[in-house]
Design a protein around this motif. Structure first.
Motif, PDB file in Angstrom:
ATOM      1  N   CYS A  13       0.828  -1.201   0.000  1.00 51.35           N
ATOM      2  CA  CYS A  13       0.000   0.000   0.000  1.00 51.35           C
ATOM      3  C   CYS A  13       0.861   1.248   0.000  1.00 51.35           C
ATOM      4  O   CYS A  13       0.601   2.203  -0.720  1.00 51.35           O
ATOM      5  N   MET A  14       1.942   1.255   0.810  1.00 50.65           N
ATOM      6  CA  MET A  14       2.834   2.411   0.879  1.00 50.65           C
ATOM      7  C   MET A  14       3.514   2.661  -0.451  1.00 50.65           C
ATOM      8  O   MET A  14       3.649   3.796  -0.903  1.00 50.65           O
ATOM      9  N   ILE A  15       3.935   1.581  -1.127  1.00 48.17           N
ATOM     10  CA  ILE A  15       4.615   1.711  -2.413  1.00 48.17           C
ATOM     11  C   ILE A  15       3.663   2.273  -3.459  1.00 48.17           C
ATOM     12  O   ILE A  15       3.980   3.187  -4.205  1.00 48.17           O
ATOM     13  N   LEU A  16       2.429   1.740  -3.497  1.00 50.09           N
ATOM     14  CA  LEU A  16       1.461   2.190  -4.484  1.00 50.09           C
ATOM     15  C   LEU A  16       1.060   3.639  -4.282  1.00 50.09           C
ATOM     16  O   LEU A  16       0.719   4.347  -5.223  1.00 50.09           O
ATOM     17  N   ASN A  17       1.120   4.100  -3.054  1.00 49.76           N
ATOM     18  CA  ASN A  17       0.758   5.479  -2.760  1.00 49.76           C
ATOM     19  C   ASN A  17       1.943   6.418  -2.804  1.00 49.76           C
ATOM     20  O   ASN A  17       1.872   7.547  -2.326  1.00 49.76           O
ATOM     21  N   GLY A  18       3.065   5.984  -3.328  1.00 52.24           N
ATOM     22  CA  GLY A  18       4.209   6.858  -3.491  1.00 52.24           C
ATOM     23  C   GLY A  18       4.834   7.286  -2.187  1.00 52.24           C
ATOM     24  O   GLY A  18       5.477   8.318  -2.112  1.00 52.24           O
ATOM     25  N   CYS A  19       4.628   6.488  -1.126  1.00 44.96           N
ATOM     26  CA  CYS A  19       5.219   6.801   0.180  1.00 44.96           C
ATOM     27  C   CYS A  19       4.860   8.204   0.643  1.00 44.96           C
ATOM     28  O   CYS A  19       5.655   8.904   1.261  1.00 44.96           O
ATOM     29  N   SER A  20       3.646   8.646   0.330  1.00 44.93           N
ATOM     30  CA  SER A  20       3.248  10.003   0.690  1.00 44.93           C
ATOM     31  C   SER A  20       2.397  10.049   1.944  1.00 44.93           C
ATOM     32  O   SER A  20       1.707  11.024   2.198  1.00 44.93           O
ATOM     33  N   ALA A  21       2.458   9.001   2.748  1.00 43.10           N
ATOM     34  CA  ALA A  21       1.636   8.935   3.949  1.00 43.10           C
ATOM     35  C   ALA A  21       1.935  10.079   4.897  1.00 43.10           C
ATOM     36  O   ALA A  21       1.057  10.566   5.608  1.00 43.10           O
ATOM     37  N   ALA A  22       3.198  10.559   4.912  1.00 40.05           N
ATOM     38  CA  ALA A  22       3.567  11.637   5.834  1.00 40.05           C
ATOM     39  C   ALA A  22       2.796  12.907   5.543  1.00 40.05           C
ATOM     40  O   ALA A  22       2.481  13.682   6.436  1.00 40.05           O
ATOM     41  N   ALA A  23       2.476  13.136   4.253  1.00 44.58           N
ATOM     42  CA  ALA A  23       1.776  14.355   3.883  1.00 44.58           C
ATOM     43  C   ALA A  23       0.285  14.263   4.158  1.00 44.58           C
ATOM     44  O   ALA A  23      -0.424  15.245   4.090  1.00 44.58           O
ATOM     45  N   LYS A  24      -0.210  13.051   4.463  1.00 44.24           N
ATOM     46  CA  LYS A  24      -1.627  12.867   4.740  1.00 44.24           C
ATOM     47  C   LYS A  24      -1.840  12.715   6.245  1.00 44.24           C
ATOM     48  O   LYS A  24      -2.615  11.906   6.709  1.00 44.24           O
ATOM     49  N   ALA A  25      -1.122  13.516   7.002  1.00 39.79           N
ATOM     50  CA  ALA A  25      -1.189  13.432   8.459  1.00 39.79           C
ATOM     51  C   ALA A  25      -2.581  13.817   8.939  1.00 39.79           C
ATOM     52  O   ALA A  25      -3.363  14.455   8.236  1.00 39.79           O
ATOM     53  N   GLU A  26      -2.887  13.441  10.163  1.00 35.41           N
ATOM     54  CA  GLU A  26      -4.174  13.775  10.733  1.00 35.41           C
ATOM     55  C   GLU A  26      -4.328  15.285  10.851  1.00 35.41           C
ATOM     56  O   GLU A  26      -3.357  16.016  11.047  1.00 35.41           O
ATOM     57  N   LYS A 114       7.429  15.621  -4.346  1.00 40.01           N
ATOM     58  CA  LYS A 114       8.585  15.652  -3.444  1.00 40.01           C
ATOM     59  C   LYS A 114       8.242  16.385  -2.147  1.00 40.01           C
ATOM     60  O   LYS A 114       8.659  15.982  -1.059  1.00 40.01           O
ATOM     61  N   ILE A 115       7.476  17.473  -2.275  1.00 43.90           N
ATOM     62  CA  ILE A 115       7.072  18.232  -1.088  1.00 43.90           C
ATOM     63  C   ILE A 115       6.179  17.378  -0.197  1.00 43.90           C
ATOM     64  O   ILE A 115       6.368  17.318   1.028  1.00 43.90           O
ATOM     65  N   GLU A 116       5.219  16.711  -0.796  1.00 47.99           N
ATOM     66  CA  GLU A 116       4.326  15.873  -0.002  1.00 47.99           C
ATOM     67  C   GLU A 116       5.058  14.683   0.610  1.00 47.99           C
ATOM     68  O   GLU A 116       4.798  14.297   1.753  1.00 47.99           O
ATOM     69  N   ASP A 117       5.993  14.119  -0.125  1.00 53.39           N
ATOM     70  CA  ASP A 117       6.776  13.011   0.412  1.00 53.39           C
ATOM     71  C   ASP A 117       7.621  13.453   1.608  1.00 53.39           C
ATOM     72  O   ASP A 117       7.989  12.642   2.454  1.00 53.39           O
ATOM     73  N   ALA A 118       7.927  14.764   1.674  1.00 57.16           N
ATOM     74  CA  ALA A 118       8.699  15.305   2.799  1.00 57.16           C
ATOM     75  C   ALA A 118       7.794  15.708   3.964  1.00 57.16           C
ATOM     76  O   ALA A 118       8.271  16.282   4.947  1.00 57.16           O
ATOM     77  N   GLY A 119       6.495  15.419   3.848  1.00 55.36           N
ATOM     78  CA  GLY A 119       5.590  15.632   4.967  1.00 55.36           C
ATOM     79  C   GLY A 119       4.788  16.916   4.934  1.00 55.36           C
ATOM     80  O   GLY A 119       4.128  17.242   5.919  1.00 55.36           O
ATOM     81  N   VAL A 120       4.813  17.658   3.817  1.00 56.56           N
ATOM     82  CA  VAL A 120       4.068  18.922   3.728  1.00 56.56           C
ATOM     83  C   VAL A 120       2.920  18.762   2.732  1.00 56.56           C
ATOM     84  O   VAL A 120       3.160  18.546   1.539  1.00 56.56           O
ATOM     85  N   PRO A 121       1.669  18.882   3.181  1.00 57.49           N
ATOM     86  CA  PRO A 121       0.541  18.815   2.246  1.00 57.49           C
ATOM     87  C   PRO A 121       0.577  19.987   1.272  1.00 57.49           C
ATOM     88  O   PRO A 121       1.016  21.091   1.620  1.00 57.49           O
ATOM     89  N   VAL A 122       0.115  19.754   0.055  1.00 60.26           N
ATOM     90  CA  VAL A 122       0.101  20.766  -0.997  1.00 60.26           C
ATOM     91  C   VAL A 122      -1.330  20.954  -1.494  1.00 60.26           C
ATOM     92  O   VAL A 122      -2.049  19.977  -1.704  1.00 60.26           O
ATOM     93  N   CYS A 123      -1.739  22.203  -1.680  1.00 53.57           N
ATOM     94  CA  CYS A 123      -3.043  22.524  -2.264  1.00 53.57           C
ATOM     95  C   CYS A 123      -2.837  23.478  -3.434  1.00 53.57           C
ATOM     96  O   CYS A 123      -2.130  24.483  -3.297  1.00 53.57           O
ATOM     97  N   VAL A 124      -3.451  23.184  -4.559  1.00 54.12           N
ATOM     98  CA  VAL A 124      -3.290  24.013  -5.751  1.00 54.12           C
ATOM     99  C   VAL A 124      -4.647  24.415  -6.316  1.00 54.12           C
ATOM    100  O   VAL A 124      -5.678  23.806  -6.007  1.00 54.12           O
ATOM    101  N   ILE A 125      -4.637  25.440  -7.152  1.00 55.91           N
ATOM    102  CA  ILE A 125      -5.761  25.793  -8.016  1.00 55.91           C
ATOM    103  C   ILE A 125      -5.184  26.221  -9.364  1.00 55.91           C
ATOM    104  O   ILE A 125      -4.018  26.614  -9.445  1.00 55.91           O
TER     105      ILE A 125
END
Length: 370
Positions: A13-26, A114-125
């Motif tokens: 699951c972690m591999i398929l999600n690009g190891c971005s679990a840190a950016a999806k913090a609570e 890369k930003i999300e993988d480093a633990g920072v959520p990103v929002c764009v428009i």
């Protein structure tokens, strides 16, 4: 062996999600302070789309001062800054691409991951240069040739993981969404750049926005908004084409529900407009002198503070580009005036300094000019 069988699905699951679990913090608890970094008008051009030849150099020389030939360097520096500062969220508020090239958006997608993988959520428009823009080109030698541009569906597919996918409410008519910054603070991202309603918030989206604002009010939740175009005029003379076409309706809606802060861009101007309790902080393009972005903090009493930070690269080069552009434009205006050469030189020097201070948000220093 049983333990291995239990662990393997988790690893997969972690591999398929690009190891971005840190950016999806609570979501942070109610009463938390927040730090938000925002950049806008990146105008990134994929290096694969230019050889920096004659046509591209002409394009840059005839532009508005953007440093898009350094797109990769600027993007890399921005990513590095965001990762180093570790804000609660990073916002990228439109005109992500130079002129709507699909490849440019794909490149930025990789950087934001890369930003999300480093633990920072990103929002764009999206911005007006990102959706269905007719001037998406690649530049080779003395030629500019059309390349695939970005449809609204392309933008959703490519950028959905940056805010829209994690949203607690999504508008089906646009890329507008509600993203929870904390249990009692929401980000309302407003998309005014759809194929059907370029430059304006659609009536359907305004109705959806009011529903979200009503929910927030009922739950005593603070809402901060983000847009590409301005929701308040930043300049009493130069605002047509920079505000949303229906900015009066949008700003009235935000005021009605006591929204106090909107973060915008588009004008390539660093300026803060205020009206009836609503602040529209317009951040300058991160690809223009002096290559800056915004840092917004919210304290535990939900009071917002807006400030600027610089990337710290290309300052000399970007100022030279800005000054050359200003000198050319102002000289044309002075050319036919019945003034001596000495008077024109004095006026040129004065106007260049004022423009530099005004567009970069240093109006407090204007007194030194007079």
């Amino acid at each position: 062996m049983r333990n291995i069988h239990k662990i393997m699905p988790v690893l997969a699951c972690m591999i398929l999600n690009g190891c971005s679990a840190a950016a999806k913090a609570e979501v942070k608890p109610a009463g938390s302070s927040l730090t938000i970094l925002q950049a806008t008008d990146l105008h990134y051009l994929s290096p694969s789309l230019t050889d920096n030849g004659t046509m591209f150099q002409k394009t840059m020389a005839n532009g508005d001062g953007k440093m898009s030939e350094y797109s990769q360097q600027i993007l890399d520096a921005l990513v590095e800054k965001v990762i180093a500062e570790q804000p609660d969220v990073f916002l990228l508020s439109g005109d992500i691409t130079f002129n709507g090239e699909k490849q440019s958006l794909l490149d930025v997608q990789t950087a934001l991951e890369k930003i999300e993988d480093a633990g920072v959520p990103v929002c764009v428009i999206p911005g007006n240069h990102d959706i269905d823009y007719p001037y998406a080109y690649e530049y080779r030698g003395e030629e500019a040739s059309p390349v695939t541009n970005i449809s609204q569906a392309d933008f959703l597919k490519t950028m959905k993981e940056f805010g829209y996918e994690e949203a607690i409410a999504k508008d089906t008519a646009s890329f507008s969404y509600v993203y929870p910054l904390s249990k009692d603070t929401w980000l309302l991202a407003m998309d005014a750049n759809t194929e059907a309603n370029p430059g304006a918030i659609a009536d359907q989206t305004i109705k959806w926005m009011e529903e979200q604002l009503q929910k927030a009010e009922a739950k005593n939740i603070t809402v901060i908004t983000m847009s590409h175009q301005n929701v308040l005029p930043q300049n009493p003379i130069m605002y047509q084409g920079f505000v949303m076409e229906n900015y009066e309706a949008v700003s009235a809606l935000l005021k009605k529900y006591h929204v106090t802060m909107n973060l915008s861009g588009h004008s390539h101007l660093e300026h803060v407009a205020q009206e009836d309790g609503l602040t529209d902080a317009c951040t300058e393009s991160v690809s223009l002198y002096p290559l800056q972005y915004a840092k917004v903090t919210m304290d535990t009493s939900h009071t917002f503070t807006y400030a600027n930070e610089k990337l710290g690269i290309l300052e000399k080069e970007s100022q030279e580009r800005f000054d050359t552009l200003m000198e050319t434009k102002i000289s044309k205006q002075l050319k036919d005036l019945y003034l001596s050469d000495a008077e024109k030189e004095t006026m040129l020097a004065f106007a260049m300094k004022v423009n530099r201070l005004y567009f970069t948000g240093n109006t407090k220093d204007l007194s030194s000019v007079f």
